[in-house]
Write an enzyme that holds these catalytic residues in place. Structure first.
Site, PDB file in Angstrom:
ATOM      1  CB  VAL A   1      43.831  28.141  52.035  1.00  0.00           C
ATOM      2  CG1 VAL A   1      45.199  28.640  52.440  1.00  0.00           C
ATOM      3  CG2 VAL A   1      43.108  29.132  51.138  1.00  0.00           C
TER       4      VAL A   1
ATOM      5  CG  ASN B   1      46.579  37.979  52.073  1.00  0.00           C
ATOM      6  OD1 ASN B   1      46.063  39.083  51.877  1.00  0.00           O
ATOM      7  ND2 ASN B   1      47.340  37.383  51.150  1.00  0.00           N
TER       8      ASN B   1
ATOM      9  CB  SER C   1      37.031  43.377  50.894  1.00  0.00           C
ATOM     10  OG  SER C   1      36.668  44.330  49.906  1.00  0.00           O
TER      11      SER C   1
ATOM     12  CE1 TYR D   1      36.677  39.272  47.891  1.00  0.00           C
ATOM     13  CE2 TYR D   1      35.923  41.535  47.700  1.00  0.00           C
ATOM     14  CZ  TYR D   1      36.892  40.623  48.078  1.00  0.00           C
ATOM     15  OH  TYR D   1      38.062  41.061  48.636  1.00  0.00           O
TER      16      TYR D   1
ATOM     17  CE  LYS E   1      37.590  38.731  51.300  1.00  0.00           C
ATOM     18  NZ  LYS E   1      38.717  37.993  51.944  1.00  0.00           N
TER      19      LYS E   1
END
Length: 271
Positions: free
Chosen positions: A66, A92, A144, A157, A161
């Protein structure tokens, strides 16, 4: 008997080769959807196709990263043209590159945002261009609990998110007048290869992590898949713009260091 909430519907799941994505593909197929999935590891998708067929389901796999946003957008468009509709997109596909702020490179920072935000933007954009004229559809983005709570070595990260959460809620507001919904599932610790990699396959570290969860265990991929399918189905037809933690109670938990409750006296009652 499994409910057929997705009978006759077309769903796309990114990162379907393992973990949460694989379980979501199987759940959707069992409930009647034709499922399209992409992943970098095409042989694993071929194995998944055999599993879906054994369950009587329908599946198409693409060996696709992706991060190649042009190819990703083209796959979404091609799926809708081939099947005449698109009912569900599940973003996902993960990218988790941890690191302390003082050590992490800009390239690692960008990689977290590249898959976690940029590719999701392209996927949502492509899906909305199909779903809004169609007058129906659902998008579920996988975030997350790191987007909701701070932790060591998760700055890049968690920030990616968190951006995903905000973007999803903005997209939900834009899509709502067209009867298209956009929601987020935010898993905590899930028993997947990714979790094992994050603790370097150290069972002692894994136990410390899972023991800190109020339910005293990690989620199974199937449990997260059920939450995704709920938000993707008509069972949640009046729900949009939500961020749903699937974390065994971890997000609302107030951390208090362990102590022996039997040593407490009646001071609380005296007050």
């Amino acid at each position: 008997m499994t409910a057929k909430r997705f009978e006759g519907k077309v769903a796309i799941v990114t990162g379907g080769s393992m973990g949460i994505g694989r379980s979501t593909v199987l759940q959707l197929a069992a409930e009647g959807a034709h499922v399209v999935s992409c992943a970098r590891r095409k042989p694993k998708l071929d194995e998944l196709e055999e599993k879906v067929k054994a369950l009587g389901g329908s599946f198409t796999g693409y060996g696709l990263d992706v991060g190649d946003t042009d190819a990703f957008a083209a796959m979404i468009k091609e799926t809708a043209e081939r099947h005449g509709r698109l009912d569900l997109l599940v973003n996902n596909a993960p990218s988790v590159i941890g690191g302390m702020v003082v050590d992490q490179t800009l390239e690692a920072w960008k990689s977290n945002f590249g898959i976690g935000v940029h590719s999701v933007f392209i996927g949502v954009q492509a899906a909305l261009r199909i779903m809004q004229p169609q007058g129906s559809g659902s998008i579920v983005n996988v975030s997350s609990v790191s987007s909701l709570r701070a932790g060591l070595a998760s700055g890049a990260y968690g920030a990616a998110k968190a951006a995903l959460n905000q973007f999803s809620q903005c997209a939900a507001m834009e899509a709502a007048p067209y009867n298209v919904r956009v929601n987020v599932v935010a898993p905590g610790a899930v028993d997947t290869p990714g979790l094992n990699a994050s603790v370097r396959k150290n069972e002692a570290v894994k136990k410390i992590m899972t023991d800190s969860i109020p339910m005293r265990r990690a989620a199974t991929p199937e449990e997260v898949a059920k939450a995704i399918c709920f938000l993707g189905s008509d069972d949640s037809s009046f729900i949009t713009g939500v961020i749903l933690p699937v974390d065994g109670g971890k997000t609302p938990q107030l951390y208090v260091p362990a102590f022996d409750i039997t040593n407490l006296d009646n001071q609380a009652e005296d007050r």
